[in-house]
Design a protein around this motif. Structure first.
Motif, PDB file in Angstrom:
ATOM      1  N   PRO A 255      63.099  18.461 -48.320  1.00  0.00           N
ATOM      2  CA  PRO A 255      63.222  19.743 -47.954  1.00  0.00           C
ATOM      3  C   PRO A 255      62.170  20.365 -46.937  1.00  0.00           C
TER       4      PRO A 255
ATOM      5  N   VAL B  65      61.683  20.869 -42.349  1.00  0.00           N
ATOM      6  CA  VAL B  65      62.026  20.776 -41.102  1.00  0.00           C
ATOM      7  C   VAL B  65      61.595  19.781 -40.242  1.00  0.00           C
TER       8      VAL B  65
ATOM      9  N   ASN C 241      60.036  17.659 -36.657  1.00  0.00           N
ATOM     10  CA  ASN C 241      60.052  17.799 -35.679  1.00  0.00           C
ATOM     11  C   ASN C 241      60.328  16.744 -35.100  1.00  0.00           C
TER      12      ASN C 241
ATOM     13  N   THR D 135      67.912  22.967 -52.274  1.00  0.00           N
ATOM     14  CA  THR D 135      67.790  24.228 -52.394  1.00  0.00           C
ATOM     15  C   THR D 135      68.442  25.259 -51.687  1.00  0.00           C
ATOM     16  N   VAL D 136      68.634  24.867 -50.238  1.00  0.00           N
ATOM     17  CA  VAL D 136      69.431  25.609 -49.543  1.00  0.00           C
ATOM     18  C   VAL D 136      70.912  25.938 -50.100  1.00  0.00           C
TER      19      VAL D 136
ATOM     20  N   GLU E 234      70.882  28.116 -52.914  1.00  0.00           N
ATOM     21  CA  GLU E 234      70.544  29.534 -52.682  1.00  0.00           C
ATOM     22  C   GLU E 234      71.612  30.275 -52.350  1.00  0.00           C
ATOM     23  N   VAL E 235      72.689  29.634 -51.296  1.00  0.00           N
ATOM     24  CA  VAL E 235      73.791  30.067 -51.046  1.00  0.00           C
ATOM     25  C   VAL E 235      74.525  30.545 -52.456  1.00  0.00           C
TER      26      VAL E 235
ATOM     27  N   PHE F  55      72.902  33.661 -53.962  1.00  0.00           N
ATOM     28  CA  PHE F  55      73.256  34.646 -53.063  1.00  0.00           C
ATOM     29  C   PHE F  55      74.685  35.372 -53.552  1.00  0.00           C
TER      30      PHE F  55
ATOM     31  N   VAL G  61      73.028  33.191 -44.321  1.00  0.00           N
ATOM     32  CA  VAL G  61      72.542  33.020 -45.662  1.00  0.00           C
ATOM     33  C   VAL G  61      71.695  31.575 -45.654  1.00  0.00           C
ATOM     34  N   VAL G  62      72.422  30.629 -45.159  1.00  0.00           N
ATOM     35  CA  VAL G  62      71.752  29.217 -45.135  1.00  0.00           C
ATOM     36  C   VAL G  62      70.102  29.424 -44.106  1.00  0.00           C
TER      37      VAL G  62
ATOM     38  N   SER H 256      67.534  31.199 -46.218  1.00  0.00           N
ATOM     39  CA  SER H 256      67.271  30.457 -47.126  1.00  0.00           C
ATOM     40  C   SER H 256      65.847  29.514 -46.454  1.00  0.00           C
ATOM     41  N   LEU H 257      66.136  29.112 -45.279  1.00  0.00           N
ATOM     42  CA  LEU H 257      65.115  28.282 -44.524  1.00  0.00           C
ATOM     43  C   LEU H 257      63.981  29.133 -44.143  1.00  0.00           C
TER      44      LEU H 257
ATOM     45  N   ARG I  67      61.621  29.900 -47.281  1.00  0.00           N
ATOM     46  CA  ARG I  67      60.711  28.872 -47.653  1.00  0.00           C
ATOM     47  C   ARG I  67      59.677  28.996 -46.724  1.00  0.00           C
TER      48      ARG I  67
ATOM     49  N   ALA J 291      58.951  26.866 -36.664  1.00  0.00           N
ATOM     50  CA  ALA J 291      58.679  26.239 -37.884  1.00  0.00           C
ATOM     51  C   ALA J 291      60.027  25.596 -38.412  1.00  0.00           C
ATOM     52  N   VAL J 292      60.997  26.481 -38.238  1.00  0.00           N
ATOM     53  CA  VAL J 292      62.375  26.025 -38.909  1.00  0.00           C
ATOM     54  C   VAL J 292      63.293  25.555 -37.967  1.00  0.00           C
ATOM     55  N   GLY J 293      62.923  25.323 -36.538  1.00  0.00           N
ATOM     56  CA  GLY J 293      64.057  24.570 -35.966  1.00  0.00           C
ATOM     57  C   GLY J 293      64.974  25.447 -35.301  1.00  0.00           C
TER      58      GLY J 293
ATOM     59  N   GLY K  38      61.068  20.821 -55.967  1.00  0.00           N
ATOM     60  CA  GLY K  38      61.746  21.896 -55.106  1.00  0.00           C
ATOM     61  C   GLY K  38      62.511  23.008 -55.877  1.00  0.00           C
TER      62      GLY K  38
ATOM     63  N   ARG L 170      61.554  27.222 -56.676  1.00  0.00           N
ATOM     64  CA  ARG L 170      62.702  28.297 -55.806  1.00  0.00           C
ATOM     65  C   ARG L 170      63.333  28.959 -56.954  1.00  0.00           C
TER      66      ARG L 170
END
Lengths: 209, 209
Positions: free
Chosen positions: A178, A180, A182, A195-196, A199-200, A203, B11-12, B15-16, B19, B40-42, B103, B107
């Protein structure tokens, strides 16, 4: 077949169609309609027809698609008509689950080996695969011409693992950690993030009040 | 905050962002720019700004966003500012991996128990969770008011498990089985399908020739 640039959501749906078409083909079904495909994979039939318009020549107007020919062309486009050697980094429960997952081999993805930095996890698994030390990564990738790596290590180790994979020559990564990653633009990453996805759901539950 | 209908891809991404914002907040960072969030999240910073326009009042033009307030509002929207009890069906490697995944708890998703039809897999796990027989599913869901279930059984058992979950009162499902579940419209399913993700990679590798 038109070789237009196909958007990623379409590729995802083609993968779903392909799995169903292969099942239908192995049952000896010759012709199938977009309604039947849509019902089986949970996608509206109008969307199915739009996606399959790339493969127009296998459609018979008002009747459906020739299953075997369509299936073979979709698989060719997805490049699953060949075997892809795959490695898994991280021999925890998730890595072991992936290494034993029959669905992979069925679709042409062949797990060659797992890697783990922890010596206690190294050795032969009951399924015959080996868990190798990270030091063996580069030679394995080179010798077996591996392009795809699956990362199942914890989040804080994932970036370092990704860099080792890329240095070894891997250009396509599934990342379960979990975080991102680089990576250079020529490396393709697909993140699978529990987790994502949860969370959907939360939501949606929240929207219902 | 405007409560418009928010599309699922947004929404996805929220969530990113969430975090990352939580990490930034816990480091004591007060203000953050869309460039920093995006890096940070791309995700391109223009997309970040568009997504966060739902939360306009936390932006300071030309400077950035107030981290703590933005974070708290995003989490409220995602409904992760509360605890969601979760159950896992299938105590194979994948189910065990999910049950031990830190994780989730971080959350707000709290795994209450696992279920498995195989008596050999039932009992207490090293992490203190129990693997219960399927017969205990309905009472557990009712007693603990559980809405979210994670399916980690093989494909041929997944539909039956989904029906048992829905009969018990579950309305949100994460499905790891490589099959399409038939569920009533009020039940929300998120599929996590390794094969599909691998085929997006093989498609991309194939396009490069």
């Amino acid at each position: 077949m038109k070789m237009l640039k196909i958007p990623e959501p379409t590729v995802v749906r083609l993968s779903l169609y392909s799995r169903f078409l292969n099942q239908a083909s192995s049952k000896g079904i010759d012709i199938i309609s977009s309604d039947e495909i849509g019902a089986a994979v949970g996608i509206p039939s109008a969307q199915v027809r739009k996606d399959l318009s790339y493969f127009g020549e296998f459609g018979i107007r008002g009747v459906g698609y020739r299953v075997r020919e369509l299936c073979s062309q979709v698989d060719k486009l997805l490049c699953v008509n060949q075997t892809w050697p795959v490695i898994i980094i991280g021999a925890g429960h998730l890595g072991l689950a992936m290494s034993g997952y029959r669905g992979l081999q069925d679709r042409g993805f062949d797990v060659i080996a797992l890697f783990d930095a922890n010596p206690a996890k190294q050795g032969e698994l009951p399924n015959g695969l080996s868990v190798l030390p990270m030091e063996r990564l580069a030679e394995t990738v080179r010798e077996k011409d591996i392009r795809i790596g699956i990362i199942t290590v914890p989040a804080d180790a994932a970036q370092q693992v990704a860099e080792a994979l890329i240095a070894a020559g891997i250009t396509a990564i599934i990342n379960f950690a979990p975080t991102v990653l680089n990576v250079p633009p020529e490396v393709k990453v697909r993140n699978i993030d529990l987790t994502v996805n949860l969370e959907v759901l939360s939501f949606n539950l929240g929207m219902r009040g």
